[in-house]
Design a protein around this motif. Structure first.
Motif, PDB file in Angstrom:
ATOM      1  N   LYS A   1      38.816  43.894  43.139  1.00  0.00           N
ATOM      2  CA  LYS A   1      39.793  42.935  42.623  1.00  0.00           C
ATOM      3  C   LYS A   1      40.553  43.523  41.438  1.00  0.00           C
ATOM      4  CE  LYS A   1      38.450  39.407  40.187  1.00  0.00           C
ATOM      5  NZ  LYS A   1      37.819  38.146  39.767  1.00  0.00           N
ATOM      6  N   ASP A   2      39.832  44.198  40.559  1.00  0.00           N
ATOM      7  CA  ASP A   2      40.488  44.811  39.403  1.00  0.00           C
ATOM      8  C   ASP A   2      41.489  45.871  39.852  1.00  0.00           C
ATOM      9  OD1 ASP A   2      38.712  43.221  38.150  1.00  0.00           O
ATOM     10  OD2 ASP A   2      37.646  44.800  37.062  1.00  0.00           O
TER      11      ASP A   2
ATOM     12  N   ALA B   1      48.117  36.470  41.354  1.00  0.00           N
ATOM     13  CA  ALA B   1      47.137  35.415  41.625  1.00  0.00           C
ATOM     14  C   ALA B   1      47.252  34.937  43.066  1.00  0.00           C
ATOM     15  CB  ALA B   1      47.356  34.258  40.657  1.00  0.00           C
TER      16      ALA B   1
ATOM     17  N   LEU C   1      45.979  37.741  45.531  1.00  0.00           N
ATOM     18  CA  LEU C   1      44.539  38.001  45.503  1.00  0.00           C
ATOM     19  C   LEU C   1      43.716  36.727  45.599  1.00  0.00           C
ATOM     20  CD1 LEU C   1      44.348  40.827  42.801  1.00  0.00           C
ATOM     21  CD2 LEU C   1      44.435  41.029  45.288  1.00  0.00           C
ATOM     22  N   ASN C   2      44.402  35.632  45.666  1.00  0.00           N
ATOM     23  CA  ASN C   2      43.712  34.350  45.777  1.00  0.00           C
ATOM     24  C   ASN C   2      42.765  34.124  44.596  1.00  0.00           C
ATOM     25  OD1 ASN C   2      43.239  31.913  47.025  1.00  0.00           O
ATOM     26  ND2 ASN C   2      41.538  32.696  48.267  1.00  0.00           N
ATOM     27  N   ILE C   3      43.266  34.357  43.430  1.00  0.00           N
ATOM     28  CA  ILE C   3      42.507  34.095  42.213  1.00  0.00           C
ATOM     29  C   ILE C   3      43.352  33.175  41.335  1.00  0.00           C
ATOM     30  CG2 ILE C   3      41.257  36.289  42.291  1.00  0.00           C
ATOM     31  CD1 ILE C   3      43.179  37.412  40.240  1.00  0.00           C
ATOM     32  N   THR C   4      42.739  32.649  40.293  1.00  0.00           N
ATOM     33  CA  THR C   4      43.503  31.749  39.429  1.00  0.00           C
ATOM     34  C   THR C   4      44.456  32.549  38.562  1.00  0.00           C
ATOM     35  OG1 THR C   4      41.843  31.843  37.694  1.00  0.00           O
ATOM     36  CG2 THR C   4      41.599  30.122  39.357  1.00  0.00           C
TER      37      THR C   4
ATOM     38  N   SER D   1      43.133  33.891  35.234  1.00  0.00           N
ATOM     39  CA  SER D   1      42.192  35.006  35.209  1.00  0.00           C
ATOM     40  C   SER D   1      42.861  36.357  35.376  1.00  0.00           C
ATOM     41  CB  SER D   1      41.144  34.827  36.307  1.00  0.00           C
ATOM     42  OG  SER D   1      41.748  34.912  37.576  1.00  0.00           O
ATOM     43  N   VAL D   2      44.152  36.348  35.628  1.00  0.00           N
ATOM     44  CA  VAL D   2      44.826  37.617  35.889  1.00  0.00           C
ATOM     45  C   VAL D   2      44.836  38.498  34.638  1.00  0.00           C
ATOM     46  CG1 VAL D   2      47.019  38.691  36.533  1.00  0.00           C
ATOM     47  CG2 VAL D   2      46.251  36.637  37.712  1.00  0.00           C
TER      48      VAL D   2
ATOM     49  N   THR E   1      41.497  39.964  34.137  1.00  0.00           N
ATOM     50  CA  THR E   1      41.254  40.970  35.170  1.00  0.00           C
ATOM     51  C   THR E   1      41.993  42.268  34.843  1.00  0.00           C
ATOM     52  OG1 THR E   1      41.051  39.222  36.820  1.00  0.00           O
ATOM     53  CG2 THR E   1      41.448  41.443  37.631  1.00  0.00           C
TER      54      THR E   1
END
Lengths: 506, 172
Positions: free
Chosen positions: B114-115, B132, B135-138, B141-142, B145
């Motif tokens: 992910k990183d 986001a 990568l389907n992340i919030t 959190s980017v 990350t």
């Protein structure tokens, strides 16, 4: 004060590291950015963290940039024929026409292992020498000839058609198939007018700047080469006298056709596409006579120049789809052959290793033929205000061949070993870069030349990594003006020169 | 078609660069990029173009990894075939650049998936929202990350350099 939405990113009254990166990446809203900025300005600890974060960003960029130096798909023009061979075969395959596939392979297989451009030229000559007069006829007559393709003087024993031996007298009207005329018109339009949209994706790959006159010149050259094998007498400059064309009766299932009187009676006889390899002999030797009808040999072909029309065999004529495929394939082949001839006779061309299904149309359009020139096309400044504080000057150069190298200068990295630039020129460029960024804006400068994957144009890039550590947000990271950067680009251009950049391509 | 052509013009270069950095193989990257644009061609509407393209490309890389051996074998055959026609020797690269590239590759590979992807996407100019989405992340959190990825990458690269220099001194 931190924005309510961002409170979770403040730890003990200080912005978290992620928030600092977000600020440096200019991804915060105005309010949040102002909050972080005001805090950093008054907090030495956070100021140090910001400086460190900037260093990490720059380092990451530098490390990731090192990954870009992978071998590029840059091959010289000599691979063009093989590439296009695959393209044609792929085309035929995609159309699921066994007949087209076989003919494509038969026509092009020898070209892979022999001297390429001459072979391609022969194919082009055969196609074009026939199609150009057909087109001229089509244009001069002003009307679309009416006849069926089955009325060609080609017979196919598999269809049970009896070969005709009765040649019409000279000057007798003969029949011209409408599809064949269309093919001629289409093929000539494809060859001579690159800008003419044909609806075929591959047609978009026509290199710009090829005029009709140039195309005709190439065709004429190819025709001469084809029609004049060693030891053969050159073709007559005047048009040949009217020659009778063998008339084959249409298959039983074919509709009756109405012969139309056209100047084709004065044209050379028609030969099937299958007979490409035999044409030189016929043309040079002037032999006529009957042939094997099953393979589409001309019946009672008289002596004299030979015309050729791409035609599907009778068995294939039953299917309009296959007929369409054949015509389309013929256009493709003509286009491919013309491209190869043009390329070989005028310039080097950078081509991808293999065609891509989608990219074939798009990429080809964006990868025009690269014609050697004596100067750069343009110098364009691209200020990339990226997170890694870099400024980029891009010189768009259209005249480079297979060039891929880089040179670095500045204090942080020693100059890389370069194959094209002399040490004196490298030093001069390094001095230029150093002088242009005398305010310690630049940590390093890099000059590199690549082939743009987006446009296909060679690019000479001057990448300046600037020192943004001590600069606050909102200020220009590089104090050098656009005009100065452009001037720098011009200065580098004057040092490097196109000839120095052009790599040897045999 | 025009829509895809515009996408191609805008994003082909950054996408290939992203994939090249991710995969270390430009041929492979070109293949994935091609497939990505083919899928875009079949897609009727794309809301967030750039993040969609990068997300699809990333997923294709994942899928492709499963058939990597077969793919690479085919690519190798194609490469050998192409090289047979290439009459220009490849540009010699300096040992220094080769070493630096190898170290960079090692450092990048050491990152968590992910990183690594977030960092590579950011390098191609994707904003935090796009990263986001891809990568389907919030979104929140980017930043974390990226900061972790950058620090880890720089530290790993320096460590590898130190190791190399240590080996070099030991050898000498």
């Amino acid at each position: 004060m931190p924005h309510p939405d961002m409170r979770e990113f403040w730890v003990n009254g200080h912005p978290a590291e992620g928030l600092l990166h977000e600020w440096l990446d200019e991804q915060l809203s105005v309010d949040n950015a102002a909050a972080v900025e005001s805090h950093v300005a008054g907090c030495a600890e956070c100021g140090a963290l910001v400086a460190e974060a900037r260093g990490l960003i720059a380092a990451s960029h530098r490390i990731l940039s090192a990954l870009d130096d992978v071998p590029a798909n840059v091959i010289p023009v000599t691979a063009e024929a093989a590439t296009l061979h695959h393209r044609v075969v792929d085309l035929a395959t995609a159309r699921q026409s066994q007949h087209s596939l076989r003919h494509a392979r038969d026509a092009f297989q020898p070209l892979r292992t022999s001297t390429r451009w001459r072979q391609w030229a022969k194919v082009a000559a055969v196609l074009l020498v026939v199609l150009v007069p057909g087109y001229a006829l089509f244009k001069s007559d002003g009307s679309t000839p009416v006849a069926s393709e089955q009325s060609l003087s080609i017979t196919d024993s598999s269809a049970g058609a009896a070969p005709s031996t009765a040649a019409p007298p000279a000057g007798t009207a003969t029949t011209v198939p409408a599809p064949a005329a269309d093919k001629a018109a289409n093929a000539v339009a494809t060859v001579a007018s690159p800008s003419v949209p044909t609806g075929n994706a591959a047609a978009k790959s026509e290199p710009a700047g090829v005029s009709r006159a140039e195309a005709e010149h190439v065709v004429a050259d190819a025709a001469r080469m084809f029609a004049s094998p060693p030891g053969a007498s050159p073709p007559a400059a005047t048009p040949p006298p009217p020659l009778p064309v063998a008339a084959a009766p249409p298959p039983a299932a074919a509709p009756a056709t109405q012969p139309v009187a056209t100047p084709l009676a004065a044209s050379p006889p028609v030969v099937a596409a299958d007979q490409v390899s035999q044409l030189p002999t016929r043309s040079a030797g002037g032999r006529g006579g009957g042939g094997r009808s099953a393979t589409g040999v001309v019946e009672n072909a008289p002596s004299g120049p030979v015309r050729q029309v791409s035609v599907a065999p009778t068995s294939a004529l039953a299917s309009p789809a296959v007929r369409s495929d054949s015509a389309s394939l013929a256009r493709e082949i003509a286009e491919v052959a013309k491209r190869v001839i043009t390329t070989d006779s005028t310039a080097r061309q950078v081509q991808r290793q293999r065609p891509l299904a989608l990219g074939g149309a798009l990429r080809a359009e964006m990868r025009p033929a690269i014609v050697p020139r004596t100067s750069f096309d343009s110098v364009t400044l691209t200020r990339t205000n990226c997170a890694t504080s870099c400024e980029t000057v891009v010189l768009h150069v259209s005249s480079l061949g297979a060039v891929r190298y880089s040179v670095s200068s500045g204090s942080t990295r020693p100059p890389a070993v370069m194959s094209q630039l002399s040490s004196a020129n490298r030093d001069r460029i390094s001095e230029l870069l150093a002088a242009s960024f005398a305010e310690a804006d630049a940590l390093s400068g890099q000059l590199r030349c690549t082939i743009s994957r987006a446009t296909g144009s060679p690019l000479l890039e001057v990448l300046i990594t600037t020192n943004a550590v001590n600069r606050t947000r909102g200020e220009a990271r590089c104090s050098t003006s656009d005009a100065e950067l452009l001037q720098l680009g011009r200065a580098i251009e004057s040092i490097v020169g196109v000839d120095a950049l052009r790599r040897r391509v045999p | 078609m025009e829509h895809v052509e515009r996408l191609f013009r805008l994003y082909h270069a950054p996408l290939v660069r992203y994939l090249t950095r991710r995969l270390g193989d430009r041929d492979w990257a070109e293949e994935i990029a091609q497939e990505t644009f083919l899928r875009a061609l079949r897609q009727e509407t794309i809301s967030s173009e750039r993040s969609w393209l990068f997300a699809v490309a990333t997923n294709l890389v994942r899928d492709d990894a499963r058939k990597q051996s077969r793919q690479r074998k085919q690519l190798e055959l194609l490469r050998v075939e192409a090289e047979a026609h290439v009459s220009v020797d490849p540009e010699p690269t300096s040992m220094e650049r080769d070493e630096e590239r190898a170290l960079a590759r090692q450092a990048v590979e050491s990152l968590a998936e992910k990183d690594r992807l977030a960092l590579l996407m950011r390098e191609e100019g994707l904003d935090y929202d796009e990263i986001a989405a891809a990568l389907n992340i919030t979104r929140s959190s980017v930043g974390t990350t990226l900061s972790r990825a950058r620090r880890r990458l720089a530290e790993q690269f320096e460590a590898l350099q130190r190791d190399k220099e240590g080996h070099g001194h030991a050898a000498s």
